[in-house]
Design an enzyme around this catalytic site. Structure first.
Site, PDB file in Angstrom:
ATOM      1  N   GLY A  97     -10.599   3.625   7.255  1.00 49.83           N
ATOM      2  CA  GLY A  97     -12.002   2.454   7.576  1.00 49.83           C
ATOM      3  C   GLY A  97     -11.753   2.179   8.717  1.00 49.83           C
ATOM      4  O   GLY A  97     -12.594   1.927   9.706  1.00 49.83           O
ATOM      5  N   GLY A 104      -3.388  -3.721  10.799  1.00 50.92           N
ATOM      6  CA  GLY A 104      -4.480  -4.362  10.133  1.00 50.92           C
ATOM      7  C   GLY A 104      -5.213  -4.401  10.282  1.00 50.92           C
ATOM      8  O   GLY A 104      -6.182  -3.708   9.289  1.00 50.92           O
ATOM      9  N   PRO A 105      -5.909  -5.417  10.903  1.00 46.80           N
ATOM     10  CA  PRO A 105      -7.291  -5.266  11.042  1.00 46.80           C
ATOM     11  C   PRO A 105      -8.130  -4.022  11.493  1.00 46.80           C
ATOM     12  O   PRO A 105      -7.841  -3.479  12.232  1.00 46.80           O
ATOM     13  CB  PRO A 105      -7.657  -6.539  11.858  1.00 46.80           C
ATOM     14  CG  PRO A 105      -6.785  -7.404  12.123  1.00 46.80           C
ATOM     15  CD  PRO A 105      -5.962  -6.096  11.866  1.00 46.80           C
ATOM     16  N   LEU A 106      -8.249  -3.041  10.101  1.00 47.56           N
ATOM     17  CA  LEU A 106      -9.022  -1.803  10.839  1.00 47.56           C
ATOM     18  C   LEU A 106      -9.962  -1.928  12.131  1.00 47.56           C
ATOM     19  O   LEU A 106     -10.676  -1.959  12.600  1.00 47.56           O
ATOM     20  CB  LEU A 106      -9.363  -1.077   9.818  1.00 47.56           C
ATOM     21  CG  LEU A 106      -8.975  -0.843   8.878  1.00 47.56           C
ATOM     22  CD1 LEU A 106      -9.968  -1.101   6.960  1.00 47.56           C
ATOM     23  CD2 LEU A 106      -7.460  -0.082   8.502  1.00 47.56           C
ATOM     24  N   HIS A 152     -28.743 -16.805  24.099  1.00 50.02           N
ATOM     25  CA  HIS A 152     -27.719 -17.051  25.507  1.00 50.02           C
ATOM     26  C   HIS A 152     -27.194 -18.072  25.409  1.00 50.02           C
ATOM     27  O   HIS A 152     -26.093 -17.887  26.091  1.00 50.02           O
ATOM     28  CB  HIS A 152     -28.248 -16.020  26.814  1.00 50.02           C
ATOM     29  CG  HIS A 152     -29.274 -14.917  26.493  1.00 50.02           C
ATOM     30  ND1 HIS A 152     -29.064 -14.282  25.421  1.00 50.02           N
ATOM     31  CD2 HIS A 152     -28.577 -13.360  27.518  1.00 50.02           C
ATOM     32  CE1 HIS A 152     -29.833 -12.785  26.169  1.00 50.02           C
ATOM     33  NE2 HIS A 152     -29.112 -12.388  27.062  1.00 50.02           N
ATOM     34  N   HIS A 208       0.911  -0.939   0.011  1.00 50.41           N
ATOM     35  CA  HIS A 208      -0.273  -0.244   0.224  1.00 50.41           C
ATOM     36  C   HIS A 208       0.387   1.584   0.084  1.00 50.41           C
ATOM     37  O   HIS A 208       1.619   1.745   0.690  1.00 50.41           O
ATOM     38  CB  HIS A 208      -0.741  -0.233   1.191  1.00 50.41           C
ATOM     39  CG  HIS A 208      -1.230  -1.013   1.188  1.00 50.41           C
ATOM     40  ND1 HIS A 208      -1.733  -2.180   1.580  1.00 50.41           N
ATOM     41  CD2 HIS A 208      -2.422  -1.702   1.556  1.00 50.41           C
ATOM     42  CE1 HIS A 208      -2.642  -2.927   1.761  1.00 50.41           C
ATOM     43  NE2 HIS A 208      -3.155  -2.780   0.936  1.00 50.41           N
ATOM     44  N   SER A 250     -23.420 -10.409  37.099  1.00 50.04           N
ATOM     45  CA  SER A 250     -23.959 -12.173  36.710  1.00 50.04           C
ATOM     46  C   SER A 250     -22.783 -12.586  36.339  1.00 50.04           C
ATOM     47  O   SER A 250     -22.166 -13.594  37.188  1.00 50.04           O
ATOM     48  CB  SER A 250     -24.290 -11.536  35.331  1.00 50.04           C
ATOM     49  OG  SER A 250     -25.251 -11.142  35.552  1.00 50.04           O
ATOM     50  N   HIS A 266      -4.273   2.702  -2.787  1.00 55.90           N
ATOM     51  CA  HIS A 266      -3.965   2.395  -2.221  1.00 55.90           C
ATOM     52  C   HIS A 266      -3.557   0.747  -1.821  1.00 55.90           C
ATOM     53  O   HIS A 266      -2.887   0.852  -1.107  1.00 55.90           O
ATOM     54  CB  HIS A 266      -6.137   2.183  -2.193  1.00 55.90           C
ATOM     55  CG  HIS A 266      -6.250   0.557  -0.749  1.00 55.90           C
ATOM     56  ND1 HIS A 266      -6.021   1.543   0.580  1.00 55.90           N
ATOM     57  CD2 HIS A 266      -6.091  -0.048  -0.735  1.00 55.90           C
ATOM     58  CE1 HIS A 266      -6.087   0.283   1.431  1.00 55.90           C
ATOM     59  NE2 HIS A 266      -5.975  -0.706   0.901  1.00 55.90           N
ATOM     60  N   ILE A 297     -10.208   8.368   0.722  1.00 57.90           N
ATOM     61  CA  ILE A 297     -10.903   7.314   0.120  1.00 57.90           C
ATOM     62  C   ILE A 297     -10.708   5.991  -0.015  1.00 57.90           C
ATOM     63  O   ILE A 297     -10.010   5.916   1.528  1.00 57.90           O
ATOM     64  CB  ILE A 297      -8.877   7.722  -1.634  1.00 57.90           C
ATOM     65  CG1 ILE A 297      -9.734   8.412  -2.224  1.00 57.90           C
ATOM     66  CG2 ILE A 297      -9.175   5.897  -1.655  1.00 57.90           C
ATOM     67  CD1 ILE A 297     -10.103   8.507  -3.119  1.00 57.90           C
ATOM     68  N   PHE A 346     -21.947 -13.607  24.522  1.00 58.48           N
ATOM     69  CA  PHE A 346     -21.028 -12.548  23.396  1.00 58.48           C
ATOM     70  C   PHE A 346     -19.245 -12.442  23.426  1.00 58.48           C
ATOM     71  O   PHE A 346     -19.345 -11.504  23.004  1.00 58.48           O
ATOM     72  CB  PHE A 346     -21.701 -11.450  24.242  1.00 58.48           C
ATOM     73  CG  PHE A 346     -23.262 -11.490  24.951  1.00 58.48           C
ATOM     74  CD1 PHE A 346     -22.980 -11.387  23.042  1.00 58.48           C
ATOM     75  CD2 PHE A 346     -23.397 -10.976  25.324  1.00 58.48           C
ATOM     76  CE1 PHE A 346     -25.462 -11.949  23.967  1.00 58.48           C
ATOM     77  CE2 PHE A 346     -25.202 -11.075  25.366  1.00 58.48           C
ATOM     78  CZ  PHE A 346     -25.962 -12.101  24.552  1.00 58.48           C
ATOM     79  N   GLU A 405     -18.608  -5.060  23.602  1.00 56.70           N
ATOM     80  CA  GLU A 405     -17.038  -6.187  24.508  1.00 56.70           C
ATOM     81  C   GLU A 405     -15.893  -5.733  23.016  1.00 56.70           C
ATOM     82  O   GLU A 405     -15.611  -6.211  23.477  1.00 56.70           O
ATOM     83  CB  GLU A 405     -18.046  -7.536  24.294  1.00 56.70           C
ATOM     84  CG  GLU A 405     -18.918  -7.878  24.923  1.00 56.70           C
ATOM     85  CD  GLU A 405     -20.639  -6.744  24.607  1.00 56.70           C
ATOM     86  OE1 GLU A 405     -21.022  -6.727  23.375  1.00 56.70           O
ATOM     87  OE2 GLU A 405     -21.798  -7.587  25.699  1.00 56.70           O
TER      88      GLU A 405
HETATM   89  C1  LIG Z   1     -12.038  -5.243   9.703  1.00 60.45           C
HETATM   90  C2  LIG Z   1     -11.015  -5.161   7.820  1.00 60.45           C
HETATM   91  N1  LIG Z   1     -11.784  -5.242   7.409  1.00 60.45           N
HETATM   92  C3  LIG Z   1     -11.474  -5.111   5.988  1.00 60.45           C
HETATM   93  C4  LIG Z   1      -9.728  -4.231   5.796  1.00 60.45           C
HETATM   94  C5  LIG Z   1      -9.496  -4.557   3.549  1.00 60.45           C
HETATM   95  N2  LIG Z   1      -9.010  -3.066   4.328  1.00 60.45           N
HETATM   96  C6  LIG Z   1      -7.684  -3.055   4.322  1.00 60.45           C
HETATM   97  S1  LIG Z   1      -7.039  -1.670   4.182  1.00 60.45           S
HETATM   98  C7  LIG Z   1      -8.959  -0.982   3.175  1.00 60.45           C
HETATM   99  C8  LIG Z   1      -9.607   0.033   3.659  1.00 60.45           C
HETATM  100  C9  LIG Z   1      -9.282   0.989   4.080  1.00 60.45           C
HETATM  101  O1  LIG Z   1      -9.455   2.531   4.188  1.00 60.45           O
HETATM  102  P1  LIG Z   1      -8.812   3.667   4.592  1.00 60.45           P
HETATM  103  O2  LIG Z   1      -8.646   3.345   6.014  1.00 60.45           O
HETATM  104  O3  LIG Z   1      -9.395   4.535   4.449  1.00 60.45           O
HETATM  105  O4  LIG Z   1      -7.289   4.102   3.886  1.00 60.45           O
HETATM  106  P2  LIG Z   1      -6.648   4.291   2.843  1.00 60.45           P
HETATM  107  O5  LIG Z   1      -6.718   3.312   1.547  1.00 60.45           O
HETATM  108  O6  LIG Z   1      -7.149   6.137   2.855  1.00 60.45           O
HETATM  109  O7  LIG Z   1      -4.925   4.458   3.479  1.00 60.45           O
HETATM  110  C10 LIG Z   1     -10.009  -2.250   3.503  1.00 60.45           C
HETATM  111  C11 LIG Z   1     -10.818  -1.986   3.541  1.00 60.45           C
HETATM  112  C12 LIG Z   1      -9.547  -5.093   6.923  1.00 60.45           C
HETATM  113  N3  LIG Z   1      -7.744  -3.951   6.944  1.00 60.45           N
HETATM  114  N4  LIG Z   1      -9.362  -4.693   7.971  1.00 60.45           N
HETATM  115 MG   LIG Z   2      -8.539   6.702   3.290  1.00 59.95          MG
END
Ligand SMILES: Cc1ncc(C[n+]2csc(CCOP(=O)(O)OP(=O)(O)O)c2C)c(N)n1
Ligand SMILES: [Mg+2]
Length: 687
Positions: free
Chosen positions: A171, A129-131, A489, A28, A399, A276, A202, A453, A428
């Protein structure tokens, strides 16, 4: 002409990122190019971080939540000369990342993997990485920071006063997780937390207009944040001014909305989603370098003086601050030796001496107690002897029995950051990420909710395991045994799915004394998270003069009841609430002259870590008549019962009814276990 080394450094970050992605043919490039001045301003003029000691406890934390922009972080770690830390928290002097690593971006064994990975690359404060995870984790760091300051700062001694910064993107802002976390951070008035939001409009599919039209500024104002705007990511002065405003803000977290242009400077892909997630292409790289005034045919170019300059900017300030802190800590140790000792043990994830001295032992009792209640008792004992054990529930402490009730435990609230009872609210997923951030800051955190949950926080749980963080997850109401609340539940598939997470230790104790042993085991696990799975309903407290010692819990499975003579001919394997059913079945089978064994198996994961000899002792390979009993998905149990065995488990969702009726409906009775065992014994399973 006087070279502007700051400008050169920014362009070096941009071009290293472009080159690395181009050479890897994946990655990226656009976002590191756009955010280079933002990150550079933060690192070079503000971040209190010493590259020579990237684990100095009072360093400012930097989180790159948009982890796909990893080359931004790798470039900074390389240019600043950050040193590597080994698994024993020693700093042998090697660089965290070399230019060679960057040239091998995304390749096997490079310290520059696709996304930043904690433990793998020193200086990476958390895996991202996981947004949404990074920003939510930063809230946990900021909570821990406030708590550490409250507990350890004393007159004349400021031990903790670090700030927590996170860079994030669209994201991160779209993910619900960041909203939960921001809401909590605003509520708690975490004023040492600053997020820098890359408002480039973007994402992967194109312009954010496709899916995102809310007013982020208004949303964050609503959360109680201080919101600042910087109209141009290239304007380092304005970024610096915003960061100064953040540092002066003492009553709320700060969001800096930075307008940027993805792939800034690229003639054809700037402002396009094309920048991207794919290389710019050789021609575009050349054209962009031309625009930057860079030699267009040079790759991975680091102009003379740039590393020294960046290392000097970051390290000069960082070293001085660290030395001063270390000297101050010596004074602190002289006046507060006990507190200093706590801090040092915490950093090495060690426990105080005598931490388990007061653990209770429960007398045999046919009515018994719910394991959630036993756990609450044990937790309160442990929290008294381990001062940095803190946590809470997602609005379920009554609980989950997770409240610390002793004098002085207190509540962590907006105007009191010294309490040890956290209130995550009904959030959560944020709870999971916050626990990760707290653990990364070296306190020992626990969280609690209903097992069903756990799904809501799974994204964060997975990262606890990936980062090997000793986070404690307390999941109660662990089966259909919760009764009347019904199938919404009653967890069914959760245990199997937690067991599928590599490195996560599952622990489902069978009675009060197994719960004590589970906690003893948990406290000593310094790497990797634990899911402690507890019953809502009372379970008999087994008579340990008749049955095996609960100390077997630490080995994951142990022989609880055996044949009085000879070898067992059938093995009943149970976990948690089903163990006492197996014990009842055992009595009946033994009375009939069958030779049964009961194995209590609170943890698959811990059992798998035992030597083969022990595993074969507990489950002799030649005894093929085996019955597994668990009020959860059958998935995976064939591993322990083999093709000849039987599994009494859940194959559907549960039902809303009193416990006894639900257990009967789904066949969780001693009678059914006896029947299955009899069939196996009578059938003469093949040897
Ligand atoms: C939870 C999650 N869902 C989907 C993705 C796949 N993914 C990676 S980057 C991205 C787009 C992110 O957009 P943005 O944060 O605006 O990044 P930019 O291109 O502007 O750097 C996605 C959908 C991810 N990494 N994590
Ligand atoms: Mg962006």
């Amino acid at each position: 002409m006087a070279l502007d080394l700051d400008e050169l450094a920014v362009t070096t970050i941009r071009t290293l990122s472009m080159d690395a992605v181009q050479k890897a043919a994946s990655g990226h490039p656009g976002t590191p190019m756009a955010l280079a001045p933002v990150a550079y301003e933060l690192w070079s003029n503000h971040l209190r971080f010493d590259p020579a000691d990237p684990i100095w406890p009072n360093r400012d934390r930097f989180v790159l939540s948009n982890g796909h922009a990893s080359m931004l972080l790798y470039s900074l770690l390389y240019l600043a000369g950050v040193k590597a830390v080994d698994r024993d928290y020693e700093i042998p002097g090697d660089p965290a990342i070399t230019l060679d690593d960057i040239e091998k971006f995304r390749q096997l064994d490079s310290k520059a993997p696709g996304h930043p990975e904690y433990r793998w690359t020193s200086g990476v404060e958390t895996t991202t990485g996981p947004l949404g995870q990074g920003v939510a984790t930063s809230v946990g760091m900021a909570i821990a920071r406030e708590w550490l300051a409250e507990r350890y700062n004393r007159d004349g001694h400021t031990v903790f006063d670090f700030d927590v910064y996170a860079i994030c993107g669209d994201g991160d802002m779209m993910e619900g997780l960041s909203g939960e976390a921001a809401s909590l951070a605003g509520h708690l008035r975490l004023s040492h937390l600053c997020w820098l939001y890359d408002n480039n409009r973007i994402t992967i599919e194109g312009h954010t207009e496709l899916a995102f039209s809310e007013d982020v500024v208004v949303r964050f104002l609503g959360f109680g944040w201080n919101v600042l705007r910087v109209g141009d990511a290239n304007d380092r002065e304005r970024i610096g001014a915003a960061l100064e405003t953040f540092k002066r803000t003492s009553d709320r977290p700060t969001l800096v909305v930075v307008d940027s242009h993805i792939a800034w400077g690229s003639p054809h892909v700037q402002d396009s989603e094309k920048a991207h997630g794919e290389p710019l292409g050789e021609d575009e790289v050349r054209a962009t370098k031309r625009f930057y005034g860079w030699p267009e045919d040079e790759h991975f170019r680091v102009p003379a003086g740039v590393r020294e300059h960046v290392a000097g900017r970051v390290g000069g300030r960082g070293r001085e601050l660290r030395y001063a802190w270390e000297a101050g800590f010596e004074d602190f140790r002289a006046t507060h030796p006990g507190l200093a000792d706590e801090i040092e043990r915490m950093q090495r994830r060690e426990l105080p001496d005598g931490w388990d001295d007061d653990l209770p032992e429960f007398p045999a009792d046919a009515t018994g107690t719910a394991t959630r209640s036993a756990s609450g008792e044990v937790l309160n004992v442990l929290a008294r002897s381990v001062p940095w054990l803190l946590g809470g529930a997602a609005d379920l402490y009554p609980s989950t029995k997770t409240r610390l009730t002793f004098d002085g435990a207190g509540d962590f609230e907006p105007d009191d950051h010294g309490g040890r009872n956290l209130h995550f609210g009904i959030r959560e997923h944020a709870m999971g990420a916050v626990l990760n951030g707290m653990s990364l800051t070296k306190v020992r955190p626990y969280g609690a909710t209903f097992l069903t949950f756990s799904d809501y926080e799974r994204g964060a749980l997975r990262l606890s395991a990936l980062m090997e963080l000793p986070v404690i997850q307390i999941f109660t109401h662990d089966s259909i045994g919760l009764g009347e609340d019904g199938p919404t539940h009653q967890p069914v598939e959760q245990l199997a799915s937690l067991r599928a997470i590599p490195g996560l230790v599952d622990l489902r104790p069978a009675d009060a004394n197994e719960t004590v042993e589970a906690w003893r085991t948990i406290m000593e696990l310094h790497r990797g998270p634990v899911a402690l799975v507890l019953s809502r309903q009372s379970l008999p407290t087994l008579d340990r003069t008749r049955y095996g010692s609960p100390s077997g819990v630490s080995r994951g499975a142990y022989v609880l009841a055996d044949t009085s003579e000879g070898d067992p001919e059938v093995i009943l394997i149970g976990t948690g609430s089903e163990v006492s059913l197996c014990v009842a079945a055992h009595e009946e089978l033994a009375a009939e002259g069958v030779r049964p064994r009961v194995v209590s198996m609170p943890s698959w994961e811990l059992f798998e870590r035992q030597p083969e000899a022990y595993r074969d002792e507990v489950l002799p390979p030649d005894v093929l008549a085996r019955v597994a009993v668990e009020e959860a998905s059958a998935l995976g149990w064939d591993r322990y019962v083999g093709p000849a065995g039987k599994i009494i488990a859940m194959h559907t969702f549960g039902a809303s009814a009193p416990l006894k009726d639900v257990a009967g409906k789904f066949g969780f009775t001693p009678e059914r276990i006896v029947e299955a065992a009899r069939e196996l014994v009578a059938g003469g399973t093949p040897a």
